[in-house]
Design a protein around this motif. Structure first.
Motif, short mmCIF file in Angstrom:
data_model
loop_
_atom_site.label_atom_id
_atom_site.label_comp_id
_atom_site.label_asym_id
_atom_site.label_seq_id
_atom_site.Cartn_x
_atom_site.Cartn_y
_atom_site.Cartn_z
N MET A 30 0.68 -1.22 0.06
CA MET A 30 -0.01 -0.09 -0.14
C MET A 30 1.08 1.18 0.08
O MET A 30 2.16 1.34 0.57
CB MET A 30 -1.05 0.08 1.29
CG MET A 30 -2.03 0.99 1.24
SD MET A 30 -3.13 0.66 2.80
CE MET A 30 -3.56 2.06 3.11
N SER A 31 0.51 2.27 -0.48
CA SER A 31 1.14 3.49 -0.74
C SER A 31 -0.04 4.52 -0.28
O SER A 31 -1.03 4.58 -0.77
CB SER A 31 1.56 3.79 -1.96
OG SER A 31 2.34 5.00 -2.19
N ALA A 54 -8.12 3.39 -5.58
CA ALA A 54 -9.29 3.39 -5.27
C ALA A 54 -9.79 4.83 -4.95
O ALA A 54 -9.26 5.45 -3.72
CB ALA A 54 -9.81 2.56 -3.95
N PHE A 55 -10.69 5.46 -5.85
CA PHE A 55 -11.26 6.66 -5.17
C PHE A 55 -12.39 6.64 -4.59
O PHE A 55 -13.42 6.18 -4.90
CB PHE A 55 -11.16 7.56 -6.67
CG PHE A 55 -10.27 7.60 -7.22
CD1 PHE A 55 -9.29 8.70 -6.98
CD2 PHE A 55 -9.63 6.64 -8.37
CE1 PHE A 55 -7.99 8.89 -7.77
CE2 PHE A 55 -8.43 7.05 -8.98
CZ PHE A 55 -7.86 8.23 -8.78
N HIS A 65 -14.18 -4.84 -2.25
CA HIS A 65 -13.56 -4.98 -3.65
C HIS A 65 -12.06 -5.34 -3.85
O HIS A 65 -11.81 -6.21 -4.71
CB HIS A 65 -14.00 -3.90 -4.86
CG HIS A 65 -15.30 -3.85 -5.09
ND1 HIS A 65 -16.20 -4.58 -5.69
CD2 HIS A 65 -16.44 -2.82 -4.49
CE1 HIS A 65 -17.60 -4.31 -5.79
NE2 HIS A 65 -17.45 -2.97 -5.09
N ILE A 66 -11.47 -4.67 -3.18
CA ILE A 66 -9.89 -4.99 -3.19
C ILE A 66 -9.69 -5.99 -2.40
O ILE A 66 -8.74 -6.86 -3.01
CB ILE A 66 -9.26 -3.72 -2.25
CG1 ILE A 66 -9.47 -2.34 -2.95
CG2 ILE A 66 -7.80 -3.94 -1.86
CD1 ILE A 66 -8.87 -2.22 -4.34
N GLN A 67 -10.33 -6.48 -1.41
CA GLN A 67 -10.25 -7.96 -0.85
C GLN A 67 -10.56 -9.00 -1.82
O GLN A 67 -9.78 -10.04 -1.96
CB GLN A 67 -10.87 -8.26 0.55
CG GLN A 67 -10.36 -7.36 1.88
CD GLN A 67 -9.15 -7.94 2.05
OE1 GLN A 67 -8.19 -7.22 2.04
NE2 GLN A 67 -8.70 -9.10 2.20
N TYR A 85 -1.53 -0.78 -4.31
CA TYR A 85 -2.88 -0.49 -3.63
C TYR A 85 -2.72 1.12 -3.01
O TYR A 85 -1.72 1.43 -2.04
CB TYR A 85 -3.64 -1.37 -2.74
CG TYR A 85 -4.78 -0.77 -2.28
CD1 TYR A 85 -5.86 -0.43 -3.05
CD2 TYR A 85 -5.31 -0.46 -0.89
CE1 TYR A 85 -7.01 0.39 -2.54
CE2 TYR A 85 -6.19 0.23 -0.50
CZ TYR A 85 -7.34 0.48 -1.05
OH TYR A 85 -8.38 1.02 -0.81
N ILE A 86 -3.30 2.07 -3.83
CA ILE A 86 -3.67 3.59 -3.17
C ILE A 86 -4.77 3.89 -3.12
O ILE A 86 -5.50 3.97 -3.92
CB ILE A 86 -2.78 4.34 -4.26
CG1 ILE A 86 -1.28 3.80 -4.71
CG2 ILE A 86 -2.80 5.58 -3.71
CD1 ILE A 86 -0.65 4.65 -5.78
#
Length: 149
Positions: A30-31, A54-55, A65-67, A85-86
Protein backbone atom coordinates in the motif's frame (compact mmCIF):
# COMPACT_ATOMS: atom_id res chain seq x y z
CA UNK A 1 -19.20 2.62 45.39
CA UNK A 2 -20.78 -0.52 43.95
CA UNK A 3 -22.36 1.53 41.17
CA UNK A 4 -18.96 3.05 40.27
CA UNK A 5 -17.38 -0.41 40.16
CA UNK A 6 -20.14 -1.69 37.87
CA UNK A 7 -19.66 1.26 35.53
CA UNK A 8 -15.88 0.71 35.43
CA UNK A 9 -16.40 -2.99 34.76
CA UNK A 10 -18.83 -2.23 31.91
CA UNK A 11 -16.38 0.19 30.28
CA UNK A 12 -13.47 -2.25 30.58
CA UNK A 13 -15.53 -5.06 29.01
CA UNK A 14 -16.53 -2.76 26.14
CA UNK A 15 -12.90 -1.77 25.59
CA UNK A 16 -11.81 -5.43 25.61
CA UNK A 17 -14.42 -6.39 23.01
CA UNK A 18 -13.25 -3.55 20.74
CA UNK A 19 -9.62 -4.58 21.17
CA UNK A 20 -10.45 -8.15 20.05
CA UNK A 21 -11.90 -6.97 16.73
CA UNK A 22 -9.26 -6.81 14.05
CA UNK A 23 -9.63 -4.81 10.89
CA UNK A 24 -9.26 -6.91 7.75
CA UNK A 25 -5.75 -6.55 6.42
CA UNK A 26 -5.17 -5.51 2.85
CA UNK A 27 -2.91 -8.02 1.25
CA UNK A 28 -1.43 -5.73 -1.40
CA UNK A 29 1.45 -3.39 -0.75
CA UNK A 30 0.00 0.00 0.00
CA UNK A 31 1.10 3.55 -0.71
CA UNK A 32 -0.31 6.77 0.71
CA UNK A 33 -0.63 9.94 -1.29
CA UNK A 34 -1.62 13.43 -0.26
CA UNK A 35 -2.44 15.15 -3.56
CA UNK A 36 -2.90 14.67 -7.29
CA UNK A 37 0.75 15.60 -7.75
CA UNK A 38 1.79 12.72 -5.45
CA UNK A 39 -0.21 10.31 -7.59
CA UNK A 40 1.24 11.58 -10.86
CA UNK A 41 4.76 11.37 -9.41
CA UNK A 42 4.28 7.78 -8.26
CA UNK A 43 2.82 6.72 -11.61
CA UNK A 44 5.64 8.42 -13.54
CA UNK A 45 8.51 7.26 -11.30
CA UNK A 46 7.43 3.59 -11.15
CA UNK A 47 6.32 2.73 -14.69
CA UNK A 48 6.74 -1.05 -14.28
CA UNK A 49 4.49 -1.24 -11.22
CA UNK A 50 0.79 -2.04 -11.51
CA UNK A 51 -1.19 0.41 -9.39
CA UNK A 52 -4.74 -0.11 -8.19
CA UNK A 53 -6.07 3.23 -6.98
CA UNK A 54 -9.42 3.39 -5.18
CA UNK A 55 -11.18 6.74 -5.26
CA UNK A 56 -13.61 6.71 -2.36
CA UNK A 57 -16.09 9.07 -0.77
CA UNK A 58 -17.88 7.68 2.24
CA UNK A 59 -17.97 4.14 3.57
CA UNK A 60 -15.75 1.16 3.06
CA UNK A 61 -17.29 -0.62 0.06
CA UNK A 62 -13.98 -0.23 -1.77
CA UNK A 63 -12.27 -2.51 0.76
CA UNK A 64 -14.61 -5.36 -0.16
CA UNK A 65 -13.65 -5.04 -3.84
CA UNK A 66 -9.93 -4.81 -3.03
CA UNK A 67 -10.17 -7.92 -0.81
CA UNK A 68 -12.05 -9.74 -3.60
CA UNK A 69 -9.34 -8.73 -6.06
CA UNK A 70 -6.67 -10.01 -3.67
CA UNK A 71 -8.51 -13.34 -3.41
CA UNK A 72 -8.74 -13.61 -7.19
CA UNK A 73 -5.00 -12.94 -7.66
CA UNK A 74 -3.51 -14.73 -4.65
CA UNK A 75 -2.60 -17.80 -6.72
CA UNK A 76 -0.02 -15.86 -8.77
CA UNK A 77 2.50 -14.60 -6.21
CA UNK A 78 4.70 -12.78 -8.71
CA UNK A 79 1.74 -10.87 -10.15
CA UNK A 80 0.25 -10.29 -6.71
CA UNK A 81 3.53 -8.83 -5.43
CA UNK A 82 3.78 -6.47 -8.40
CA UNK A 83 0.60 -4.61 -7.37
CA UNK A 84 0.50 -1.49 -5.20
CA UNK A 85 -2.81 -0.34 -3.73
CA UNK A 86 -3.44 3.40 -3.26
CA UNK A 87 -6.57 4.63 -1.46
CA UNK A 88 -7.62 8.20 -2.29
CA UNK A 89 -10.22 10.22 -0.39
CA UNK A 90 -12.04 11.72 -3.37
CA UNK A 91 -14.20 13.87 -1.10
CA UNK A 92 -11.16 16.16 -0.78
CA UNK A 93 -11.68 17.81 -4.15
CA UNK A 94 -9.12 20.49 -3.37
CA UNK A 95 -6.13 18.15 -3.06
CA UNK A 96 -7.26 15.66 -5.71
CA UNK A 97 -8.94 17.97 -8.24
CA UNK A 98 -6.33 17.30 -10.93
CA UNK A 99 -6.62 13.53 -11.02
CA UNK A 100 -10.40 13.54 -10.54
CA UNK A 101 -10.76 16.00 -13.39
CA UNK A 102 -8.39 14.04 -15.66
CA UNK A 103 -10.37 10.83 -15.01
CA UNK A 104 -13.64 12.69 -15.69
CA UNK A 105 -15.07 11.79 -12.26
CA UNK A 106 -14.71 15.21 -10.61
CA UNK A 107 -18.42 16.04 -10.89
CA UNK A 108 -19.79 12.54 -10.24
CA UNK A 109 -22.21 12.12 -7.34
CA UNK A 110 -21.26 10.40 -4.09
CA UNK A 111 -23.60 7.54 -5.00
CA UNK A 112 -21.41 6.47 -7.92
CA UNK A 113 -18.28 5.95 -5.81
CA UNK A 114 -15.99 4.09 -5.40
CA UNK A 115 -14.06 4.24 -8.66
CA UNK A 116 -10.92 2.21 -9.32
CA UNK A 117 -8.02 3.05 -11.59
CA UNK A 118 -5.71 0.26 -12.73
CA UNK A 119 -2.60 1.79 -14.27
CA UNK A 120 0.83 0.72 -15.49
CA UNK A 121 3.29 2.71 -17.61
CA UNK A 122 0.99 5.74 -17.37
CA UNK A 123 -1.80 3.91 -19.19
CA UNK A 124 -4.87 2.71 -17.37
CA UNK A 125 -8.59 2.16 -17.12
CA UNK A 126 -11.24 3.37 -14.66
CA UNK A 127 -13.84 0.96 -13.27
CA UNK A 128 -16.80 1.00 -10.93
CA UNK A 129 -19.70 -1.25 -10.07
CA UNK A 130 -20.43 -4.61 -8.50
CA UNK A 131 -18.06 -6.55 -10.79
CA UNK A 132 -15.11 -4.18 -10.29
CA UNK A 133 -12.85 -6.86 -8.77
CA UNK A 134 -13.34 -9.30 -11.66
CA UNK A 135 -12.89 -6.54 -14.22
CA UNK A 136 -9.69 -5.35 -12.53
CA UNK A 137 -8.40 -8.93 -12.33
CA UNK A 138 -8.84 -9.40 -16.08
CA UNK A 139 -7.10 -6.11 -16.89
CA UNK A 140 -4.23 -6.81 -14.47
CA UNK A 141 -3.66 -10.23 -16.04
CA UNK A 142 -3.78 -8.68 -19.53
CA UNK A 143 -1.33 -5.96 -18.50
CA UNK A 144 1.08 -8.45 -16.97
CA UNK A 145 0.94 -10.60 -20.12
CA UNK A 146 1.62 -7.56 -22.31
CA UNK A 147 -1.85 -7.61 -23.86
CA UNK A 148 -2.90 -4.15 -22.73
CA UNK A 149 -3.64 -1.53 -25.37
Amino acid sequence: LVLCLLILLAFSLAADSKADKKEPELAFRMSKVYSSRDLYDIYENHPETIFVTAFTMDGDEHEKHIQNLAELLKGDKKLFDSIVYIPVDASDKYLYKGILYDLDIFNESHAKYPYYLVIKQQSGHVFRGPDAAKTMEKLIKDISAGNSK
